[in-house]
Write a protein that holds these residues in place. Structure first.
Motif, PDB file in Angstrom:
ATOM      1  N   SER A 234       0.833  -1.194   0.000  1.00 16.18           N
ATOM      2  CA  SER A 234       0.000   0.000   0.000  1.00 16.18           C
ATOM      3  C   SER A 234       0.872   1.250   0.000  1.00 16.18           C
ATOM      4  O   SER A 234       1.877   1.316   0.713  1.00 16.18           O
ATOM      5  CB  SER A 234      -0.936   0.019   1.208  1.00 16.18           C
ATOM      6  OG  SER A 234      -0.220   0.034   2.421  1.00 16.18           O
ATOM      7  N   ASP A 235       0.506   2.219  -0.843  1.00 16.70           N
ATOM      8  CA  ASP A 235       1.162   3.531  -0.902  1.00 16.70           C
ATOM      9  C   ASP A 235       2.671   3.419  -1.085  1.00 16.70           C
ATOM     10  O   ASP A 235       3.440   4.193  -0.506  1.00 16.70           O
ATOM     11  CB  ASP A 235       0.853   4.328   0.371  1.00 16.70           C
ATOM     12  CG  ASP A 235      -0.633   4.572   0.558  1.00 16.70           C
ATOM     13  OD1 ASP A 235      -1.246   5.145  -0.354  1.00 16.70           O
ATOM     14  OD2 ASP A 235      -1.179   4.173   1.598  1.00 16.70           O
ATOM     15  N   HIS A 257      -1.424  -7.967  -3.980  1.00 17.18           N
ATOM     16  CA  HIS A 257      -2.451  -6.935  -3.912  1.00 17.18           C
ATOM     17  C   HIS A 257      -1.756  -5.586  -3.738  1.00 17.18           C
ATOM     18  O   HIS A 257      -1.059  -5.368  -2.746  1.00 17.18           O
ATOM     19  CB  HIS A 257      -3.397  -7.217  -2.751  1.00 17.18           C
ATOM     20  CG  HIS A 257      -4.004  -8.585  -2.800  1.00 17.18           C
ATOM     21  ND1 HIS A 257      -5.178  -8.868  -3.471  1.00 17.18           N
ATOM     22  CD2 HIS A 257      -3.572  -9.777  -2.296  1.00 17.18           C
ATOM     23  CE1 HIS A 257      -5.458 -10.153  -3.370  1.00 17.18           C
ATOM     24  NE2 HIS A 257      -4.496 -10.729  -2.656  1.00 17.18           N
ATOM     25  N   LEU A 258      -1.950  -4.684  -4.701  1.00 19.77           N
ATOM     26  CA  LEU A 258      -1.282  -3.385  -4.685  1.00 19.77           C
ATOM     27  C   LEU A 258      -2.326  -2.285  -4.655  1.00 19.77           C
ATOM     28  O   LEU A 258      -3.297  -2.307  -5.430  1.00 19.77           O
ATOM     29  CB  LEU A 258      -0.401  -3.209  -5.915  1.00 19.77           C
ATOM     30  CG  LEU A 258       0.788  -4.165  -6.104  1.00 19.77           C
ATOM     31  CD1 LEU A 258       0.360  -5.478  -6.737  1.00 19.77           C
ATOM     32  CD2 LEU A 258       1.851  -3.513  -6.975  1.00 19.77           C
ATOM     33  N   ARG A 259      -2.116  -1.307  -3.774  1.00 20.64           N
ATOM     34  CA  ARG A 259      -3.011  -0.161  -3.685  1.00 20.64           C
ATOM     35  C   ARG A 259      -2.183   1.126  -3.740  1.00 20.64           C
ATOM     36  O   ARG A 259      -1.283   1.323  -2.916  1.00 20.64           O
ATOM     37  CB  ARG A 259      -3.825  -0.207  -2.388  1.00 20.64           C
ATOM     38  CG  ARG A 259      -4.767  -1.405  -2.282  1.00 20.64           C
ATOM     39  CD  ARG A 259      -5.863  -1.343  -3.341  1.00 20.64           C
ATOM     40  NE  ARG A 259      -6.781  -2.488  -3.277  1.00 20.64           N
ATOM     41  CZ  ARG A 259      -6.615  -3.622  -3.949  1.00 20.64           C
ATOM     42  NH1 ARG A 259      -5.542  -3.790  -4.732  1.00 20.64           N
ATOM     43  NH2 ARG A 259      -7.497  -4.594  -3.851  1.00 20.64           N
ATOM     44  N   MET A 278      -4.152  -4.814  -8.934  1.00 19.56           N
ATOM     45  CA  MET A 278      -3.523  -3.508  -8.754  1.00 19.56           C
ATOM     46  C   MET A 278      -4.577  -2.416  -8.925  1.00 19.56           C
ATOM     47  O   MET A 278      -5.208  -2.304  -9.977  1.00 19.56           O
ATOM     48  CB  MET A 278      -2.391  -3.334  -9.766  1.00 19.56           C
ATOM     49  CG  MET A 278      -1.590  -2.064  -9.591  1.00 19.56           C
ATOM     50  SD  MET A 278      -0.137  -2.027 -10.692  1.00 19.56           S
ATOM     51  CE  MET A 278       0.593  -0.454 -10.187  1.00 19.56           C
ATOM     52  N   VAL A 279      -4.772  -1.616  -7.877  1.00 19.67           N
ATOM     53  CA  VAL A 279      -5.747  -0.536  -7.893  1.00 19.67           C
ATOM     54  C   VAL A 279      -5.014   0.784  -7.646  1.00 19.67           C
ATOM     55  O   VAL A 279      -4.338   0.952  -6.621  1.00 19.67           O
ATOM     56  CB  VAL A 279      -6.836  -0.750  -6.824  1.00 19.67           C
ATOM     57  CG1 VAL A 279      -7.806   0.425  -6.819  1.00 19.67           C
ATOM     58  CG2 VAL A 279      -7.572  -2.059  -7.060  1.00 19.67           C
ATOM     59  N   GLY A 280      -5.143   1.727  -8.573  1.00 19.37           N
ATOM     60  CA  GLY A 280      -4.434   2.988  -8.457  1.00 19.37           C
ATOM     61  C   GLY A 280      -2.945   2.823  -8.704  1.00 19.37           C
ATOM     62  O   GLY A 280      -2.444   1.730  -8.927  1.00 19.37           O
ATOM     63  N   GLY A 281      -2.225   3.934  -8.705  1.00 18.65           N
ATOM     64  CA  GLY A 281      -0.775   3.875  -8.863  1.00 18.65           C
ATOM     65  C   GLY A 281      -0.338   3.802 -10.306  1.00 18.65           C
ATOM     66  O   GLY A 281      -1.061   4.186 -11.232  1.00 18.65           O
ATOM     67  N   GLN A 282       0.867   3.268 -10.521  1.00 15.50           N
ATOM     68  CA  GLN A 282       1.482   3.278 -11.848  1.00 15.50           C
ATOM     69  C   GLN A 282       2.173   1.962 -12.141  1.00 15.50           C
ATOM     70  O   GLN A 282       2.884   1.419 -11.286  1.00 15.50           O
ATOM     71  CB  GLN A 282       2.498   4.427 -11.941  1.00 15.50           C
ATOM     72  CG  GLN A 282       3.219   4.503 -13.274  1.00 15.50           C
ATOM     73  CD  GLN A 282       4.040   5.766 -13.416  1.00 15.50           C
ATOM     74  OE1 GLN A 282       3.647   6.832 -12.946  1.00 15.50           O
ATOM     75  NE2 GLN A 282       5.207   5.664 -14.065  1.00 15.50           N
TER      76      GLN A 282
END
Length: 334
Positions: A234-235, A257-259, A278-282
């Motif tokens: 996360s982040d 799981h990536l946020r 993957m939700v959000g990010g790059q």
């Protein structure tokens, strides 16, 4: 009676063993139960186990050395020496303890160390280097069969401590599972895997990137069998897989799981990114300014939602069955 201890482990309060009230009384193999109090440096003999008596608070103000087959359990250890605990033997366990300090590292596992368990500990330290490091110091011997499970890694004990929470370099077969990586505000990475590694499993860990100065995870080198599976990110400012060294590591990044994080796929060969969410990010595929690009990448069965894609791939890759929801930037060309 049960008490919570370490990185979430629980243990029974123990009254079975030899109750002692001085370090000098710990000799030979067997289980020694230290009466509550503060003690100096501790040497756990070969085949010996040292625990608190009946869950009393025991603090070691000094370093701990461990003979082959030794176990340290349920103690608090503090030292400003170069290393609080330095492990180079076999069949050694440190569990359910709080380890603080170390001008170099809180714990170092090196060279001929084998069958070592770091389990359920709160570990914080490494003023000038890492909280924990596993390393082949001599280059001719390699730590092997190291299990790092259910610990909490932080860097708060020294206010301006640098470097990584956990660094692996020159090992064979290290398993990193169910740990929490957080609170490294003035250092570098959460977990950094250097060159010369043969076989890692990084599974079921939690990386809290908002409190980590640089990258949550960096797999910079290695030869084979590098598995990163079912972790929570996360982040994270970056999760880097591969890097621009002379080696071309293989790794599998699966079911993670990536946020709101950046996933960077860098120099590697035949690597696999499979079944991640993957939700959000790059999502960054290759870094052209550093000639840092994966070859023969497999990218299948992933879900990317609200992700910015920066696709710089110049070599062939396999891309199929990915779910793309509200993505922007470059195309994956699947």
């Amino acid at each position: 009676r049960q008490v919570a201890i370490g990185g979430g482990q629980r243990k029974a309060c123990d009254t079975t063993g030899t109750r002692v009230s001085s370090i000098a009384a710990i000799r030979g193999s067997g289980t020694f139960l230290l009466a509550g109090g503060r003690y100096g440096a501790l040497s756990v003999p070969e085949g010996g186990t040292v625990k608190p008596y009946n869950c009393e608070q025991v603090t070691i103000n000094g370093t701990v050395s461990l003979g082959n087959g030794a176990t340290l359990a349920g103690l608090t250890v503090k030292s400003d020496a170069r290393w609080v605990i330095r492990i180079g033997g076999r069949d050694i366990t440190v569990r359910n303890s709080t380890i603080n300090g170390g001008s170099i590292e809180a714990i170092r596992v090196f060279d001929n160390a084998s069958n070592v368990d770091l389990v359920g500990n709160n570990i914080d330290g490494g003023r000038y280097n890492h909280t924990v490091k596993v390393i082949a110091e001599s280059g001719s011997a390699h730590p092997t069969d190291i299990r790092i499970h259910n610990n909490r890694f932080t860097k708060r004990y020294y206010g301006t401590a640098g470097e990584d929470l956990l660094q692996l370099e020159g090992h064979k077969d290290v398993v990193v599972t169910n740990n929490t990586f957080e609170n490294n505000p003035s250092g570098e990475d959460g977990l950094d895997v250097k060159q010369g590694t043969e076989g890692i499993l990084v599974e079921h860990n939690e990386f809290n990137g908002s409190t980590i100065q640089h990258e949550c995870l960096m797999v910079a080198g290695g030869y084979a069998r590098n598995i990163i599976r079912d972790n929570q990110f996360s982040d994270c400012k970056a999760i880097s897989l591969g890097a621009g060294y002379d080696t071309w590591p293989w790794w599998r990044f699966e079911a993670n799981h990536l946020r709101d994080s950046q996933l960077r796929l860098r120099q590697s060969r035949d690597a696999e990114v499979i079944g991640n969410d993957m939700v959000g990010g790059q999502l960054t595929l290759g870094i052209p300014t550093e000639n840092d690009n994966p070859r023969n990448l497999t990218l299948i069965d992933n879900r990317f939602s609200g992700v910015w894609i920066d696709n710089n791939l110049i070599y062939g890759y396999t891309c199929a069955n990915n779910v793309l929801d509200d993505v922007s930037g470059s195309s994956l060309d699947c």
